[in-house]
Design a protein around this motif. Structure first.
Motif, PDB file in Angstrom:
ATOM      1  N   VAL A   7      -6.438  -7.241   4.398  1.00 23.05           N
ATOM      2  CA  VAL A   7      -7.431  -7.175   3.319  1.00 23.05           C
ATOM      3  C   VAL A   7      -8.180  -5.849   3.380  1.00 23.05           C
ATOM      4  CG1 VAL A   7      -9.631  -8.139   2.513  1.00 23.05           C
ATOM      5  CG2 VAL A   7      -7.728  -9.657   3.065  1.00 23.05           C
ATOM      6  N   THR A   8      -8.521  -5.410   4.598  1.00 24.01           N
ATOM      7  CA  THR A   8      -9.268  -4.156   4.745  1.00 24.01           C
ATOM      8  C   THR A   8      -8.458  -2.980   4.223  1.00 24.01           C
ATOM      9  OG1 THR A   8     -10.099  -5.125   6.781  1.00 24.01           O
ATOM     10  CG2 THR A   8     -10.697  -2.853   6.335  1.00 24.01           C
ATOM     11  N   GLY A   9      -7.163  -2.941   4.588  1.00 26.48           N
ATOM     12  CA  GLY A   9      -6.307  -1.874   4.086  1.00 26.48           C
ATOM     13  C   GLY A   9      -6.287  -1.866   2.568  1.00 26.48           C
ATOM     14  N   LEU A  10      -6.214  -3.057   2.001  1.00 28.57           N
ATOM     15  CA  LEU A  10      -6.144  -3.192   0.547  1.00 28.57           C
ATOM     16  C   LEU A  10      -7.409  -2.678  -0.130  1.00 28.57           C
ATOM     17  CD1 LEU A  10      -4.501  -4.392  -1.823  1.00 28.57           C
ATOM     18  CD2 LEU A  10      -5.705  -6.544  -1.423  1.00 28.57           C
ATOM     19  N   VAL A  11      -8.584  -3.159   0.335  1.00 29.53           N
ATOM     20  CA  VAL A  11      -9.811  -2.752  -0.350  1.00 29.53           C
ATOM     21  C   VAL A  11     -10.135  -1.282  -0.085  1.00 29.53           C
ATOM     22  CG1 VAL A  11     -10.828  -5.065  -0.437  1.00 29.53           C
ATOM     23  CG2 VAL A  11     -11.354  -3.571   1.493  1.00 29.53           C
ATOM     24  N   SER A  12      -9.691  -0.756   1.063  1.00 28.76           N
ATOM     25  CA  SER A  12     -10.013   0.642   1.365  1.00 28.76           C
ATOM     26  C   SER A  12      -9.193   1.614   0.543  1.00 28.76           C
ATOM     27  CB  SER A  12      -9.775   0.935   2.846  1.00 28.76           C
ATOM     28  OG  SER A  12     -10.448   0.024   3.650  1.00 28.76           O
ATOM     29  N   VAL A  13      -7.975   1.210   0.201  1.00 25.51           N
ATOM     30  CA  VAL A  13      -7.100   2.143  -0.485  1.00 25.51           C
ATOM     31  C   VAL A  13      -7.430   2.221  -1.979  1.00 25.51           C
ATOM     32  CG1 VAL A  13      -5.060   0.860  -1.271  1.00 25.51           C
ATOM     33  CG2 VAL A  13      -4.764   3.012  -0.042  1.00 25.51           C
ATOM     34  N   VAL A  14      -8.100   1.178  -2.499  1.00 28.57           N
ATOM     35  CA  VAL A  14      -8.423   1.172  -3.930  1.00 28.57           C
ATOM     36  C   VAL A  14      -9.317   2.347  -4.336  1.00 28.57           C
ATOM     37  CG1 VAL A  14      -9.623  -0.128  -5.744  1.00 28.57           C
ATOM     38  CG2 VAL A  14      -7.930  -1.264  -4.309  1.00 28.57           C
ATOM     39  N   PRO A  15     -10.462   2.578  -3.633  1.00 29.15           N
ATOM     40  CA  PRO A  15     -11.251   3.752  -4.018  1.00 29.15           C
ATOM     41  C   PRO A  15     -10.524   5.080  -3.802  1.00 29.15           C
ATOM     42  CG  PRO A  15     -12.243   2.629  -2.132  1.00 29.15           C
ATOM     43  CD  PRO A  15     -11.160   1.753  -2.636  1.00 29.15           C
ATOM     44  N   TYR A  16      -9.587   5.099  -2.829  1.00 29.52           N
ATOM     45  CA  TYR A  16      -8.812   6.322  -2.583  1.00 29.52           C
ATOM     46  C   TYR A  16      -7.886   6.597  -3.783  1.00 29.52           C
ATOM     47  CZ  TYR A  16      -7.440   9.676   1.102  1.00 29.52           C
ATOM     48  OH  TYR A  16      -7.261  10.792   1.867  1.00 29.52           O
TER      49      TYR A  16
ATOM     50  N   ALA B 296      -0.215  -0.782  -0.693  1.00 30.70           N
ATOM     51  CA  ALA B 296      -1.140  -1.905  -0.837  1.00 30.70           C
ATOM     52  C   ALA B 296      -0.397  -3.147  -1.319  1.00 30.70           C
ATOM     53  CB  ALA B 296      -2.251  -1.530  -1.812  1.00 30.70           C
ATOM     54  N   ALA B 297       0.556  -2.937  -2.230  1.00 34.31           N
ATOM     55  CA  ALA B 297       1.292  -4.074  -2.776  1.00 34.31           C
ATOM     56  C   ALA B 297       2.166  -4.732  -1.713  1.00 34.31           C
ATOM     57  CB  ALA B 297       2.143  -3.622  -3.960  1.00 34.31           C
ATOM     58  N   SER B 298       2.835  -3.928  -0.887  1.00 30.49           N
ATOM     59  CA  SER B 298       3.705  -4.551   0.113  1.00 30.49           C
ATOM     60  C   SER B 298       2.870  -5.215   1.196  1.00 30.49           C
ATOM     61  CB  SER B 298       4.704  -3.547   0.684  1.00 30.49           C
ATOM     62  OG  SER B 298       4.047  -2.553   1.393  1.00 30.49           O
TER      63      SER B 298
ATOM     64  N   ALA C 242      10.137  -8.649  -5.215  1.00 32.82           N
ATOM     65  CA  ALA C 242       9.858  -7.352  -5.827  1.00 32.82           C
ATOM     66  C   ALA C 242       8.921  -7.491  -7.023  1.00 32.82           C
ATOM     67  CB  ALA C 242      11.172  -6.702  -6.253  1.00 32.82           C
ATOM     68  N   ARG C 243       9.089  -8.593  -7.787  1.00 34.36           N
ATOM     69  CA  ARG C 243       8.253  -8.763  -8.973  1.00 34.36           C
ATOM     70  C   ARG C 243       6.778  -8.899  -8.586  1.00 34.36           C
ATOM     71  NH1 ARG C 243       9.344 -10.584 -14.186  1.00 34.36           N
ATOM     72  NH2 ARG C 243      11.493 -10.987 -13.604  1.00 34.36           N
ATOM     73  N   ALA C 244       6.519  -9.680  -7.523  1.00 34.85           N
ATOM     74  CA  ALA C 244       5.135  -9.862  -7.076  1.00 34.85           C
ATOM     75  C   ALA C 244       4.556  -8.534  -6.607  1.00 34.85           C
ATOM     76  CB  ALA C 244       5.082 -10.884  -5.943  1.00 34.85           C
ATOM     77  N   ALA C 245       5.362  -7.755  -5.881  1.00 36.49           N
ATOM     78  CA  ALA C 245       4.892  -6.466  -5.373  1.00 36.49           C
ATOM     79  C   ALA C 245       4.546  -5.532  -6.530  1.00 36.49           C
ATOM     80  CB  ALA C 245       5.966  -5.836  -4.488  1.00 36.49           C
ATOM     81  N   ARG C 246       5.406  -5.552  -7.558  1.00 33.27           N
ATOM     82  CA  ARG C 246       5.209  -4.678  -8.705  1.00 33.27           C
ATOM     83  C   ARG C 246       3.931  -5.034  -9.458  1.00 33.27           C
ATOM     84  NH1 ARG C 246       9.998  -4.348 -13.135  1.00 33.27           N
ATOM     85  NH2 ARG C 246      10.858  -2.509 -12.108  1.00 33.27           N
ATOM     86  N   THR C 247       3.727  -6.350  -9.655  1.00 34.19           N
ATOM     87  CA  THR C 247       2.524  -6.795 -10.352  1.00 34.19           C
ATOM     88  C   THR C 247       1.287  -6.455  -9.522  1.00 34.19           C
ATOM     89  OG1 THR C 247       3.892  -8.622 -11.077  1.00 34.19           O
ATOM     90  CG2 THR C 247       1.556  -8.744 -11.608  1.00 34.19           C
ATOM     91  N   THR C 248       1.374  -6.666  -8.203  1.00 37.17           N
ATOM     92  CA  THR C 248       0.235  -6.368  -7.348  1.00 37.17           C
ATOM     93  C   THR C 248      -0.111  -4.883  -7.405  1.00 37.17           C
ATOM     94  OG1 THR C 248       1.197  -7.994  -5.872  1.00 37.17           O
ATOM     95  CG2 THR C 248      -0.731  -6.826  -5.082  1.00 37.17           C
TER      96      THR C 248
END
Lengths: 69, 480
Positions: free
Chosen positions: B138-147, B343-345, B358-364
């Motif tokens: 989760v931390t990786g995910l939220v941190s990469v969004v502002p980047y 972030a998606a993977s 792959a579809r879930a990763a793409r949507t994410t």
């Protein structure tokens, strides 16, 4: 190179200490927070920090070359 | 707000820009289609290229991921507006490499032995905790969004400088990134990364040689620059009270830099631990000084983000400007795609139950980019660099689990998790209470010192992580 104590583990540890030098040199800000002496028009503050680019590369190379047990 | 006499790129510049930018998007977007459909879209080979990358390829990948709109737009903007203070990015990009040398080879080795792809995998294997794995994920995910948001700001900035009005630059930036990643997947950045690096190198080399020559040498440039700064303190280059933020911002940025999903991926894709060590020797070569030139050109703007585009417009003929702008836009597009896919993977591997498709990763990946767009619209930070520093506040909270976890200390999953939660809560609270400022003023015996919020919150993490696991030896560090 450093051959202290004769231990074969001491030398790599000592050599790896070189990796701390960039931290000391760059994080001790009051040491370089001044404009003189300037070099090629660069205030000291800037050229000192830039000089750490090749210096750090060299230190890491020394550690890579001589730091293995 | 540019001065009325500001030169424009002209039709030649716009044409050159479109050729390079659109060609990159088309090349990337069609990459997986050209390679043939129906390929396996999951697993180690796909995301890490089979861990086969040697020294040179790793140098391009790790350095290239690092060389983004952060370097070309965000850092010059903050240097332009605040002078030497923004220069903390230089020590940051130097001390990061001794850190990489000391820490990352071990992580690479562990990841290779255990078949791990990202940080959360390593942590799960080491501490046997699904909750800790999710927390790191989760931390990786939220941190990469502002980047990613910072990269969108980068693309928007050059589109604005080309003369697109109002909200169109941001919309165009978002759509181009979305199309590039949606259709191309990881093949898109993989196909266009070399093109991106090549364009950036040409532009950076041109900039650091031609611009000072144009201005009469570096000496004149610095003299001119100091005129533009509001308060150039006599004898000192940093203002009063800026020493500690300068040092600690550099340190916190350096510690967080290689924990991000996109940079760690480059490290884990290396062939072996020694490849990373050799890379740490050569990577400081990436560190450059674009920001200072911005002062010298005598550009006056109320939008610091646009300093570099305006500088190019002032000095170079239109067609070079078009090429340089395309390089900046591509230099934001490619890493942003790597970040979104990383972030998606992460979501499909570590957060969703079972292995995602792959579809879930793409949507994410698309949702991550929408979130990045939301960051720009809702947070509206003063500087783009604040977006990256915001991510670092969170990213730093994974350092204990990932890096201190390498030491032979008896840290437990429970202790690390509690420390992580405390650090995240404290860091987020401070940073939002301060209005997204990257440093927090700490009042000690009357005088205030400013410390980056992430480091402050990390202290909480470390103290909790070490104190909590008291005598619960059963869940101690597992050998990996």
């Amino acid at each position: 190179m450093i051959q202290a104590g004769g231990s074969r583990y001491l030398r790599p540890i000592l050599v790896h200490m070189l990796l701390l030098l960039p931290f000391v040199g760059l994080l001790w800000v009051p040491f370089y927070d001044r404009a003189t002496p300037a070099l090629f028009g660069f205030p000291f503050f800037y050229w000192y920090q830039l000089a750490w680019v090749p210096l750090t590369a060299m230190l890491i190379w020394i550690v890579w070359k001589f730091g293995r047990a | 707000m540019t001065a009325p006499s500001m030169p424009t790129a002209g039709w030649a510049g716009i044409a050159v820009f479109l050729v390079f930018f659109v060609a990159t998007i088309l090349l990337g977007a069609s990459a997986s289609w050209r390679k043939g459909r129906g390929r396996d879209k999951d697993g180690e080979d796909w995301s890490l290229g089979g861990r086969s990358f040697g020294t040179w390829v790793t140098w391009f990948i790790v350095g290239g991921d690092f060389y983004t709109a952060y370097t070309i737009i965000a850092v010059p903007a903050v240097v332009y507006a605040t002078g030497a203070y923004g220069f903390f990015a230089l020590p940051y990009t130097i001390i990061v490499y001794p850190f990489v040398y000391a820490v990352m080879p071990r992580l690479c080795q562990i990841a290779k032995q255990g078949g791990h792809v990202i940080a959360a995998d390593i942590v799960r294997a080491r501490f046997g905790s699904r909750s800790l794995e999710r927390a790191i994920g989760v931390t990786g995910l939220v941190s990469v969004v502002p980047y990613i948001a910072l990269q969108l700001v980068g693309i928007r900035t050059v589109l604005e400088a080309l003369g697109l009005p109002d909200e169109i630059p941001l919309i165009a930036a978002f759509l181009s990134l979305a199309a590039y990643t949606w259709f191309g997947g990881l093949d898109a950045p993989a196909t266009t990364a070399f093109l991106k690096d090549l364009m950036i190198y040409i532009v950076v080399i041109a900039a650091v040689t031609v611009i000072p020559l144009h201005l009469g040498g570096y000496g004149t440039m610095f003299a001119h620059a100091s005129v533009h700064l509001k308060a150039a303190p006599d004898g000192h280059v940093l203002g009063p009270g800026e020493s500690i933020p300068h040092a600690t911002l550099a340190l916190s940025s350096a510690l967080a830099a290689f924990l991000y999903p996109h940079t760690l991926t480059g490290v884990l894709a290396a062939h072996d631990a020694d490849t990373i060590r050799r890379n740490a020797v050569m990577l400081p070569a990436y560190t450059v000084l674009l920001g200072l030139m911005a002062h010298a050109a005598g550009i006056v703007t109320t939008l610091p983000s646009s300093v570099v585009p305006l500088l190019f417009l002032a000095i170079f003929p239109g067609w070079i400007v078009g090429f340089a702008f395309a390089a900046i836009a591509v230099g934001a597009l490619v890493p942003a795609a790597v970040m979104a896919i990383g972030a998606a993977s992460l979501v499909t591997r570590n957060l969703l139950p079972g292995r995602g498709n792959a579809r879930a990763a793409r949507t994410t990946a698309l949702l991550v980019k929408v979130a990045a767009l939301g960051c720009i619209l809702l947070l509206n930070p003063q500087f783009a660099i604040d977006l990256q520093l915001l991510g670092s506040v969170w990213m730093l909270q994974t350092l204990p689990a990932l890096v201190i976890g390498l030491l032979p200390l008896r840290l437990t999953a429970t202790g690390l998790l509690a420390g992580w939660a405390a650090g995240m809560a404290a860091g987020s609270w401070i940073v939002f209470a301060d209005g997204l400022k990257p440093v927090h003023a700490l009042h000690l015996d009357g005088s205030a010192i400013s410390i980056p919020t992430g480091l402050l919150a990390l202290n909480v993490v470390v103290s909790l992580a070490v104190s909590l696991p008291a005598r619960r030896g059963a869940t101690g560090t597992r050998a990996v």
